[in-house]
Design an enzyme around this catalytic site. Sequence first.
Site, mmCIF file in Angstrom:
data_model
loop_
_atom_site.group_PDB
_atom_site.id
_atom_site.type_symbol
_atom_site.label_atom_id
_atom_site.label_comp_id
_atom_site.label_asym_id
_atom_site.label_seq_id
_atom_site.Cartn_x
_atom_site.Cartn_y
_atom_site.Cartn_z
ATOM 1 N N GLU A 157 0.829 -1.218 0.000
ATOM 2 C CA GLU A 157 0.000 0.000 0.000
ATOM 3 C C GLU A 157 0.861 1.265 0.000
ATOM 4 O O GLU A 157 0.570 2.247 0.688
ATOM 5 C CB GLU A 157 -1.037 -0.044 1.128
ATOM 6 C CG GLU A 157 -1.984 -1.228 0.916
ATOM 7 C CD GLU A 157 -3.310 -1.147 1.622
ATOM 8 O OE1 GLU A 157 -3.733 -0.044 1.992
ATOM 9 O OE2 GLU A 157 -3.922 -2.217 1.799
HETATM 10 C C1 FAD Z 1 2.597 -9.733 0.639
HETATM 11 C C2 FAD Z 1 2.185 -8.671 -0.333
HETATM 12 C C3 FAD Z 1 0.844 -8.373 -0.478
HETATM 13 C C4 FAD Z 1 0.438 -7.401 -1.411
HETATM 14 N N1 FAD Z 1 -0.906 -7.166 -1.600
HETATM 15 C C5 FAD Z 1 -1.297 -6.380 -2.659
HETATM 16 C C6 FAD Z 1 -2.673 -6.273 -3.022
HETATM 17 O O1 FAD Z 1 -3.559 -6.847 -2.368
HETATM 18 N N2 FAD Z 1 -2.995 -5.516 -4.102
HETATM 19 C C7 FAD Z 1 -2.055 -4.863 -4.846
HETATM 20 O O2 FAD Z 1 -2.425 -4.199 -5.809
HETATM 21 N N3 FAD Z 1 -0.747 -4.933 -4.503
HETATM 22 C C8 FAD Z 1 -0.344 -5.686 -3.454
HETATM 23 N N4 FAD Z 1 1.010 -5.799 -3.135
HETATM 24 C C9 FAD Z 1 1.996 -5.101 -3.950
HETATM 25 C C10 FAD Z 1 2.662 -3.941 -3.230
HETATM 26 O O3 FAD Z 1 1.759 -2.885 -3.043
HETATM 27 C C11 FAD Z 1 3.911 -3.564 -4.043
HETATM 28 O O4 FAD Z 1 4.845 -4.599 -3.868
HETATM 29 C C12 FAD Z 1 4.486 -2.227 -3.607
HETATM 30 O O5 FAD Z 1 3.641 -1.176 -3.975
HETATM 31 C C13 FAD Z 1 5.876 -1.967 -4.214
HETATM 32 O O6 FAD Z 1 5.882 -2.203 -5.576
HETATM 33 P P1 FAD Z 1 7.026 -3.130 -6.224
HETATM 34 O O7 FAD Z 1 7.046 -4.391 -5.467
HETATM 35 O O8 FAD Z 1 6.786 -3.214 -7.689
HETATM 36 O O9 FAD Z 1 8.364 -2.359 -5.942
HETATM 37 P P2 FAD Z 1 8.986 -1.159 -6.826
HETATM 38 O O10 FAD Z 1 7.958 -0.161 -7.120
HETATM 39 O O11 FAD Z 1 9.722 -1.756 -7.970
HETATM 40 O O12 FAD Z 1 10.014 -0.563 -5.794
HETATM 41 C C14 FAD Z 1 11.308 -1.122 -5.531
HETATM 42 C C15 FAD Z 1 12.043 -0.170 -4.607
HETATM 43 O O13 FAD Z 1 12.213 1.103 -5.246
HETATM 44 C C16 FAD Z 1 11.664 2.139 -4.457
HETATM 45 N N5 FAD Z 1 11.100 3.172 -5.322
HETATM 46 C C17 FAD Z 1 10.265 3.034 -6.379
HETATM 47 N N6 FAD Z 1 9.946 4.229 -6.898
HETATM 48 C C18 FAD Z 1 10.592 5.158 -6.168
HETATM 49 C C19 FAD Z 1 10.670 6.583 -6.204
HETATM 50 N N7 FAD Z 1 9.978 7.302 -7.089
HETATM 51 N N8 FAD Z 1 11.446 7.204 -5.294
HETATM 52 C C20 FAD Z 1 12.101 6.485 -4.355
HETATM 53 N N9 FAD Z 1 12.076 5.154 -4.258
HETATM 54 C C21 FAD Z 1 11.330 4.493 -5.156
HETATM 55 C C22 FAD Z 1 10.596 1.469 -3.610
HETATM 56 O O14 FAD Z 1 10.280 2.208 -2.453
HETATM 57 C C23 FAD Z 1 11.273 0.140 -3.302
HETATM 58 O O15 FAD Z 1 12.160 0.291 -2.236
HETATM 59 C C24 FAD Z 1 1.413 -6.718 -2.165
HETATM 60 C C25 FAD Z 1 2.769 -7.019 -1.993
HETATM 61 C C26 FAD Z 1 3.158 -8.001 -1.118
HETATM 62 C C27 FAD Z 1 4.633 -8.326 -1.002
#
Ligand code: FAD
Length: 380
Positions: A363
């Site tokens: 989130e």
């Molecule tokens: C157990 C679990 C349950 C989940 N449940 C749901 C769900 O029900 N529905 C749903 O839609 N999603 C869900 N998610 C997804 C979750 O919301 C995403 O994993 C999260 O938003 C991060 O996206 P990403 O994994 O693609 O990481 P990325 O966006 O690729 O980020 C990787 C890293 O880069 C950093 N980063 C990215 N952009 C920037 C920026 N502009 N400035 C600084 N730092 C940055 C991030 O903070 C992170 O540290 C879930 C994830 C998990 C692991």
Amino acid sequence: MNFNLTEEQIMIRDAARDFAKNELLPGVIERDEKQQFPAEQIKKMGELGFLGMMVDPKYGGSGLDTVSYVLAMEEISKIDASASVVMSVNNSLVCWGLETYGTEEQKQKYLVPLATGEIIGAFCLSEPEAGSDATSQKTTAIDKGDHYLLNGTKNWITNGGTASVYLVIAQTDVEKGHKGINALIVEKGMEGFAVGTKENKLGIRGSDTHSLMFTDVKIPKENRIGEDGFGFKFAMKTLAGGRIGIASQALGIASGAYELALKYSKERKAFGKEISKHQAIAFKLADMSTQIEAARMLCIKAAWEKDQKINYDLSGAMAKLYAADMAMAVTVEAVQIHGGYGFVKEYHVERLMRDAKITQIYEGTSEIQKIVISRSILQD
Ligand SMILES: Cc1cc2nc3c(=O)[nH]c(=O)nc-3n(C[C@H](O)[C@H](O)[C@H](O)COP(=O)(O)OP(=O)(O)OC[C@H]3O[C@@H](n4cnc5c(N)ncnc54)[C@H](O)[C@@H]3O)c2cc1C
């Protein structure tokens, strides 16, 4: 200013506390180990009204305020964060989204069974290549007149295998960018909808996280939430409230670990006295309880603002950022206070430490919360 909880809020908090101790604590270690979804417990939570806490009773909800929701989330999360994430997604993302933006028909058909816990819902925004950058949606919902044709993959979906109703965000018009995104209600069992394998996770292992695949799924037009192109705004508005739920989850994980550490520190002896009498341990407990109280205040303030219909985007992001980072730090200290015993499953704190980590990620990661907060404070 009045910091007292109402009688009703205290009653809800105590009911959640009792439920967590009596129904969630037994078997929580085994469920974590086996990655077993707490199906029976979730059913009971639905019967007790914990899955549609803020929904109007005319749609089967409990009609409570957001402060009560925070209090209940804290209590459930102290014991079982895998159960509380189900509660958070169903309440803050799915039920709130449908109640606030759905049509009367959508509310009757979907919100009523979701609010009573007869079925549970999922919120589907993230994709393999769209997490923090939620605008780069690759899932498409092509307008075919009376229906949309849905194609694509969603990743990491909580309740992915157990939900019956999914709110899916997808791109209809690429040219319009985030204004060409829609939110659609998808039912399990629709032709072309498949659920991927369950993720094997570090924490909240009892929760049910899956990827979802959509191949030419026909979604009737009446299943779109809001006007054409409202999907991205829908997702952002919904997640702003969801953050209060996840902040409270982090708060609960931390306060659960702290309570265990406090108790243990009064029982365990080293060098002829209880370890709580060594200042190094007493000061850890002082820091932990202060940080937990600060997070609790941020969570309750954000919830109160939501209840007062004041914009809570900033307070919700602050609550989530602080509570999540605090939960990680506090659970690490709780393990430390337990020494070697903290490193094994029977003492619960290692699980709470693993569970705390996800609150900094989903989130909106902690980094994304800082973007939300800095934009808000710099805009004036
Ligand atoms: C157990 C679990 C349950 C989940 N449940 C749901 C769900 O029900 N529905 C749903 O839609 N999603 C869900 N998610 C997804 C979750 O919301 C995403 O994993 C999260 O938003 C991060 O996206 P990403 O994994 O693609 O990481 P990325 O966006 O690729 O980020 C990787 C890293 O880069 C950093 N980063 C990215 N952009 C920037 C920026 N502009 N400035 C600084 N730092 C940055 C991030 O903070 C992170 O540290 C879930 C994830 C998990 C692991």
